[in-house]
Scaffold this active site. Structure first.
Site, short mmCIF file in Angstrom:
data_model
loop_
_atom_site.label_atom_id
_atom_site.label_comp_id
_atom_site.label_asym_id
_atom_site.label_seq_id
_atom_site.Cartn_x
_atom_site.Cartn_y
_atom_site.Cartn_z
N LYS A 54 0.84 -1.20 0.00
CA LYS A 54 0.00 0.00 0.00
C LYS A 54 0.88 1.25 0.00
O LYS A 54 0.59 2.22 -0.70
CB LYS A 54 -0.93 -0.01 1.22
CG LYS A 54 -2.03 -1.05 1.12
CD LYS A 54 -2.80 -1.22 2.42
CE LYS A 54 -3.79 -2.38 2.31
NZ LYS A 54 -4.51 -2.65 3.57
N GLN A 98 -4.12 -1.48 9.78
CA GLN A 98 -4.09 -2.80 9.13
C GLN A 98 -4.71 -3.84 10.05
O GLN A 98 -4.33 -3.97 11.21
CB GLN A 98 -2.63 -3.16 8.78
CG GLN A 98 -2.48 -4.45 8.00
CD GLN A 98 -3.16 -4.39 6.63
OE1 GLN A 98 -3.05 -3.42 5.89
NE2 GLN A 98 -3.90 -5.44 6.29
N ASP A 121 -10.72 3.47 4.57
CA ASP A 121 -11.12 2.07 4.42
C ASP A 121 -12.64 1.93 4.42
O ASP A 121 -13.17 0.88 4.05
CB ASP A 121 -10.53 1.21 5.55
CG ASP A 121 -9.24 0.52 5.13
OD1 ASP A 121 -9.04 0.32 3.91
OD2 ASP A 121 -8.44 0.17 6.03
#
Ligand code: NAD
Length: 290
Positions: A54, A98, A121
Site C-alpha cells: 500500500k 491494518q 477504508d
C-alpha cells in the site's frame, strides 16, 4: 467458449493514472500533497506485506505515506492515542489501521476512533451508515474495486441478479449495499448467501453476476454457475504455494461469459481504490478549507 478475463491489473492502472492526475492537480492548484498514515500493530507477515504494498502504491502516485509500527503488546489505549494524533494532523488525509489486530485490542474501538472523514477504508459505522442509507462517503475498497471492474468492462448491473457468497463486513455486505444503490453500475437485485444458506448452488445458478467472497478454494464449481454469467472471485487462498480464489477457475471459465482471475483480478483493485479514497479525502478537506 472461454470466458473473457476481467483484468484487475489493467483496471487498477487506469484508476492509478486518474489518482495521479488528481494528486498533481491538488499540488499545483493548492500546494497540498495527499497523505495516508498506516498503522501496523505486531508482526503478522501477511500484514507487513500488505502495508508495504500500500505504501509503495502511494509513493508511485505521489501520495505521501507514513507508517506507524507498534509492538504487538501495545495497549489499546496507546493505539487510540496514536489515532487521536493522526486525526488532528492536517497533513494526514487518510488513516489506515491494518487488520487483523492482536486479540487484546477491540477492533471496533479502533475503527470507531478514526475520524470518519479520514476513514479511507470505509469501515467506520458512520460511513457504513451513509452507504446503507444511500449517501455513500467512503466505500470499503474491495467492494468499490469490484464495482469499478464492472464499470470498466461495461457490464450492466441494473435489474440484474447479483448473488454474493459471503456476508463479511469488509466485503460481502458492503458490496451488497453498493450494488443496491440507485444509479449506474448499481440498481441490482442483490442476494447475499453465507455459511448457513440452504441450497447454495440453486441460488448461485440464478445469478447474472456471481461474486465469491468466502476464502475457500473451489467453493464455486461449474455446476453452481449459470452459463453466460459474470463471475467475480474475491477469495485469496494459498494452496500448495499457489494463490487461488474461491472459484474453480478452469471449469467455470469454460461456461462463464467473463471472470476475474486470481491473482490479478480483484486483488490489485483493493489497493487502487485505497489510493482513490485517499485523494478524495484530500480533495474534500481542501474544498472545506480544513
Ligand atoms: P470472512 O471470513 O470475514 O467472511 C467469509 C464469509 O463466507 C462469511 O460471511 C461466511 O458466512 C461465508 N462462508 C463461509 N463458508 C461458507 C460456505 N461454505 N458457503 C457459503 N458461505 C460461506 O472473509 P472476508 O474478509 O470477507 O474475505 C473473504 C475472502 O476474500 C478471503 O479469501 C479473503 O482473503 C479475500 N479477500 C480478498 C480481498 C482482495 O483484495 N481480493 C480483500 C478482502 C478479502
Amino acid at each position: 467458449m472461454a470466458a473473457k478475463i476481467l483484468d484487475g491489473k489493467e483496471v487498477a492502472a487506469v484508476v492509478r493514472a486518474d489518482v495521479k492526475r488528481r494528486v498533481d492537480a491538488l499540488r499545483e492548484s493548492r500546494g497540498v500533497q495527499p497523505g495516508l498514515a498506516a498503522i501496523l500493530v505486531g508482526e503478522d507477515p501477511a500484514s507487513i506485506v500488505y502495508v508495504r504494498n500500500k505504501r509503495r502504491a502511494c509513493e508511485k502516485v505521489g501520495i505521501r505515506s507514513w507508517l506507524f509500527e507498534l509492538p504487538s503488546a501495545t495497549p489499546e489505549e496507546n493505539l487510540l492515542n496514536v489515532i487521536d494524533e493522526l486525526n488532528a494532523e492536517p497533513e494526514v488525509h487518510g488513516i489506515l489501521v491494518q487488520l487483523p489486530l492482536p486479540d487484546h485490542i477491540d477492533t471496533r474501538h479502533v475503527i470507531e476512533r478514526i475520524a470518519p472523514k479520514k476513514d479511507v477504508d470505509g469501515f467506520h459505522p458512520e460511513n457504513y451508515g451513509l452507504l446503507a442509507s444511500g449517501r455513500p462517503r467512503f466505500v470499503p475498497c474491495t467492494p468499490l474495486g469490484i464495482q469499478r471492474i464492472l464499470e470498466h468492462y461495461e457490464i450492466p448491473t441494473s435489474g440484474k441478479h447479483v448473488v454474493i457468497v459471503g456476508r463479511s463486513n469488509l466485503v460481502g455486505k458492503p458490496l451488497g449495499l453498493l450494488l443496491l444503490q440507485r444509479g449506474k453500475y448499481a440498481d441490482a437485485t442483490v442476494t447475499i448467501c453465507h455459511s448457513r444458506t440452504a441450497n447454495l448452488g440453486a441460488i448461485t445458478r440464478t445469478a447474472d453476476i456471481l461474486v465469491a467472497a468466502v476464502g475457500r478454494p473451489k467453493l464455486v464449481t461449474r455446476d453452481m454457475v449459470q452459463p453466460g454469467s459474470v463471475v467475480i472471485d474475491v477469495g485469496i487462498n494459498r494452496v500448495d504455494g499457489q494463490l487461488v480464489g474461491d472459484v474453480d477457475f478452469p471449469s467455470v471459465s469454460e461456461i462463464a461469459a467473463a471472470i476475474t482471475p486470481v491473482p490479478g483480478g480483484v486483488g490489485p483493485m483493493t489497493v487502487a481504490m485505497l489510493l482513490h479514497n485517499t485523494v478524495v479525502a484530500a480533495e474534500r478537506s481542501v474544498a472545506k478549507g480544513e
